[in-house]
Design a protein around this motif. Structure first.
Motif, PDB file in Angstrom:
ATOM      1  N   ILE A 130     -11.714  -3.911 -38.302  1.00 22.37           N
ATOM      2  CA  ILE A 130     -12.760  -2.837 -39.146  1.00 22.37           C
ATOM      3  C   ILE A 130     -12.662  -3.978 -40.442  1.00 22.37           C
ATOM      4  O   ILE A 130     -14.213  -5.132 -40.977  1.00 22.37           O
ATOM      5  N   ASN A 131     -11.817  -4.236 -41.015  1.00 21.30           N
ATOM      6  CA  ASN A 131     -11.933  -4.873 -42.311  1.00 21.30           C
ATOM      7  C   ASN A 131     -12.210  -6.472 -42.424  1.00 21.30           C
ATOM      8  O   ASN A 131     -11.926  -7.103 -43.285  1.00 21.30           O
ATOM      9  N   ASP A 132     -11.938  -7.297 -41.438  1.00 18.23           N
ATOM     10  CA  ASP A 132     -11.796  -8.556 -40.985  1.00 18.23           C
ATOM     11  C   ASP A 132     -13.295  -7.957 -40.773  1.00 18.23           C
ATOM     12  O   ASP A 132     -14.110  -9.666 -41.041  1.00 18.23           O
ATOM     13  N   LEU A 133     -14.157  -7.765 -39.951  1.00 19.43           N
ATOM     14  CA  LEU A 133     -15.157  -7.647 -39.842  1.00 19.43           C
ATOM     15  C   LEU A 133     -16.198  -7.142 -41.089  1.00 19.43           C
ATOM     16  O   LEU A 133     -17.009  -8.212 -41.451  1.00 19.43           O
ATOM     17  N   LEU A 134     -15.731  -6.277 -41.434  1.00 20.83           N
ATOM     18  CA  LEU A 134     -16.319  -6.141 -43.352  1.00 20.83           C
ATOM     19  C   LEU A 134     -16.395  -6.822 -44.378  1.00 20.83           C
ATOM     20  O   LEU A 134     -16.629  -7.184 -44.610  1.00 20.83           O
ATOM     21  N   ALA A 135     -14.872  -7.778 -44.083  1.00 22.38           N
ATOM     22  CA  ALA A 135     -14.764  -9.192 -44.372  1.00 22.38           C
ATOM     23  C   ALA A 135     -16.390  -9.828 -44.308  1.00 22.38           C
ATOM     24  O   ALA A 135     -17.345 -10.650 -44.901  1.00 22.38           O
ATOM     25  N   LYS A 136     -16.463 -10.228 -43.129  1.00 22.27           N
ATOM     26  CA  LYS A 136     -17.433 -11.354 -42.334  1.00 22.27           C
ATOM     27  C   LYS A 136     -18.673 -10.646 -42.516  1.00 22.27           C
ATOM     28  O   LYS A 136     -19.302 -11.488 -43.424  1.00 22.27           O
ATOM     29  N   LEU A 137     -18.840  -9.671 -42.407  1.00 19.87           N
ATOM     30  CA  LEU A 137     -20.040  -8.905 -43.021  1.00 19.87           C
ATOM     31  C   LEU A 137     -20.811  -9.395 -44.233  1.00 19.87           C
ATOM     32  O   LEU A 137     -22.007  -9.651 -44.932  1.00 19.87           O
ATOM     33  N   THR A 138     -20.263  -8.696 -44.859  1.00 20.95           N
ATOM     34  CA  THR A 138     -20.420  -8.608 -46.022  1.00 20.95           C
ATOM     35  C   THR A 138     -20.145 -10.329 -47.343  1.00 20.95           C
ATOM     36  O   THR A 138     -20.523 -10.490 -48.767  1.00 20.95           O
ATOM     37  N   GLY A 139     -19.319 -11.195 -46.872  1.00 23.53           N
ATOM     38  CA  GLY A 139     -19.510 -12.617 -47.295  1.00 23.53           C
ATOM     39  C   GLY A 139     -18.181 -12.536 -48.203  1.00 23.53           C
ATOM     40  O   GLY A 139     -17.647 -13.751 -48.954  1.00 23.53           O
ATOM     41  N   GLU A 140     -17.306 -10.960 -48.334  1.00 24.82           N
ATOM     42  CA  GLU A 140     -16.276 -11.041 -49.146  1.00 24.82           C
ATOM     43  C   GLU A 140     -14.790 -11.435 -48.513  1.00 24.82           C
ATOM     44  O   GLU A 140     -15.237 -11.758 -47.302  1.00 24.82           O
ATOM     45  N   ASP A 141     -13.406 -11.632 -48.627  1.00 22.52           N
ATOM     46  CA  ASP A 141     -12.350 -11.969 -48.098  1.00 22.52           C
ATOM     47  C   ASP A 141     -11.875 -10.635 -47.782  1.00 22.52           C
ATOM     48  O   ASP A 141     -12.366  -9.240 -48.328  1.00 22.52           O
ATOM     49  N   VAL A 142     -10.758 -10.514 -46.716  1.00 23.72           N
ATOM     50  CA  VAL A 142     -10.290  -9.477 -46.980  1.00 23.72           C
ATOM     51  C   VAL A 142      -9.404  -8.416 -48.027  1.00 23.72           C
ATOM     52  O   VAL A 142      -9.647  -7.377 -47.250  1.00 23.72           O
ATOM     53  N   LYS A 143      -8.969  -9.854 -48.394  1.00 25.79           N
ATOM     54  CA  LYS A 143      -8.188  -8.287 -49.469  1.00 25.79           C
ATOM     55  C   LYS A 143      -9.099  -7.908 -50.173  1.00 25.79           C
ATOM     56  O   LYS A 143      -8.621  -6.478 -50.419  1.00 25.79           O
ATOM     57  N   THR A 144     -10.301  -7.867 -50.647  1.00 25.32           N
ATOM     58  CA  THR A 144     -11.631  -7.356 -52.090  1.00 25.32           C
ATOM     59  C   THR A 144     -11.857  -5.969 -50.673  1.00 25.32           C
ATOM     60  O   THR A 144     -12.239  -5.237 -51.074  1.00 25.32           O
ATOM     61  N   VAL A 145     -11.731  -6.409 -49.486  1.00 24.80           N
ATOM     62  CA  VAL A 145     -12.598  -5.116 -48.303  1.00 24.80           C
ATOM     63  C   VAL A 145     -10.845  -3.817 -48.881  1.00 24.80           C
ATOM     64  O   VAL A 145     -11.709  -2.588 -48.762  1.00 24.80           O
ATOM     65  N   GLU A 146      -9.689  -4.138 -48.382  1.00 25.28           N
ATOM     66  CA  GLU A 146      -9.378  -4.021 -48.909  1.00 25.28           C
ATOM     67  C   GLU A 146      -8.955  -2.401 -49.593  1.00 25.28           C
ATOM     68  O   GLU A 146      -8.153  -1.592 -49.494  1.00 25.28           O
ATOM     69  N   ASN A 147      -9.406  -3.569 -50.607  1.00 24.90           N
ATOM     70  CA  ASN A 147      -8.939  -2.994 -52.271  1.00 24.90           C
ATOM     71  C   ASN A 147     -10.113  -2.277 -52.666  1.00 24.90           C
ATOM     72  O   ASN A 147     -10.270  -1.555 -53.886  1.00 24.90           O
ATOM     73  N   LEU A 148     -10.953  -1.566 -52.320  1.00 27.02           N
ATOM     74  CA  LEU A 148     -12.720  -1.657 -52.841  1.00 27.02           C
ATOM     75  C   LEU A 148     -11.995   0.105 -52.845  1.00 27.02           C
ATOM     76  O   LEU A 148     -11.185   0.567 -51.954  1.00 27.02           O
TER      77      LEU A 148
END
Length: 138
Positions: free
Chosen positions: A89-107
């Motif tokens: 999920i974090n990988d997919l969300l990162a791809k969909l937002t154009g962010e890296d996985v760490k950014t998504v994990e640290n939201l």
């Protein structure tokens, strides 16, 4: 932090299928599809070549309903088992937002929840399941 998600595209299908597989919803999906087949098959008039406009509209409405039911079921299962698909999920969300996985994990919890909710409300996700459901009618 407000993150915008891009539209789902064909390549995302593989990630979605991996998530669905990891969730173990194959049985629920098969039951839903079997139910759909039972609802849409029955006595057919072989002399009648084309469905009427009213029949086509009814079939389309039924396909949309089944697609929404599939997305709702998948959403519930995903939220109950999100720990099992965290990495995907974090990988997919990162791809969909154009962010890296760490950014998504640290939201923040609020932003992460908002992002998850946006994902499951994406019209393309519902359209995907509606398309599958309408294929079962043919």
């Amino acid at each position: 932090m407000d993150l915008e998600m891009r539209e789902l595209k064909g390549d995302d299908l593989f990630t979605l299928l991996a998530i669905v597989g990891k969730l173990g919803v194959e049985e629920e999906m098969m039951l839903l599809f079997e139910e759909n087949v039972e609802e849409t098959t029955g006595p057919q008039d072989h002399k009648k070549k084309k469905p009427t406009k009213a029949e086509l509209a009814r079939l389309e409405t039924e396909a949309q309903r089944r697609g929404m039911k599939a997305v709702a079921g998948l959403t519930q299962k995903a939220l109950r088992n999100i720990k099992d698909i965290k990495v995907e999920i974090n990988d997919l969300l990162a791809k969909l937002t154009g962010e890296d996985v760490k950014t998504v994990e640290n939201l923040s919890l609020v932003d992460y929840t908002k992002l998850i909710t946006q994902f499951f409300k994406k019209p393309e996700l519902r359209d995907f399941f509606t398309s599958i459901a309408s294929l079962l009618q043919q």
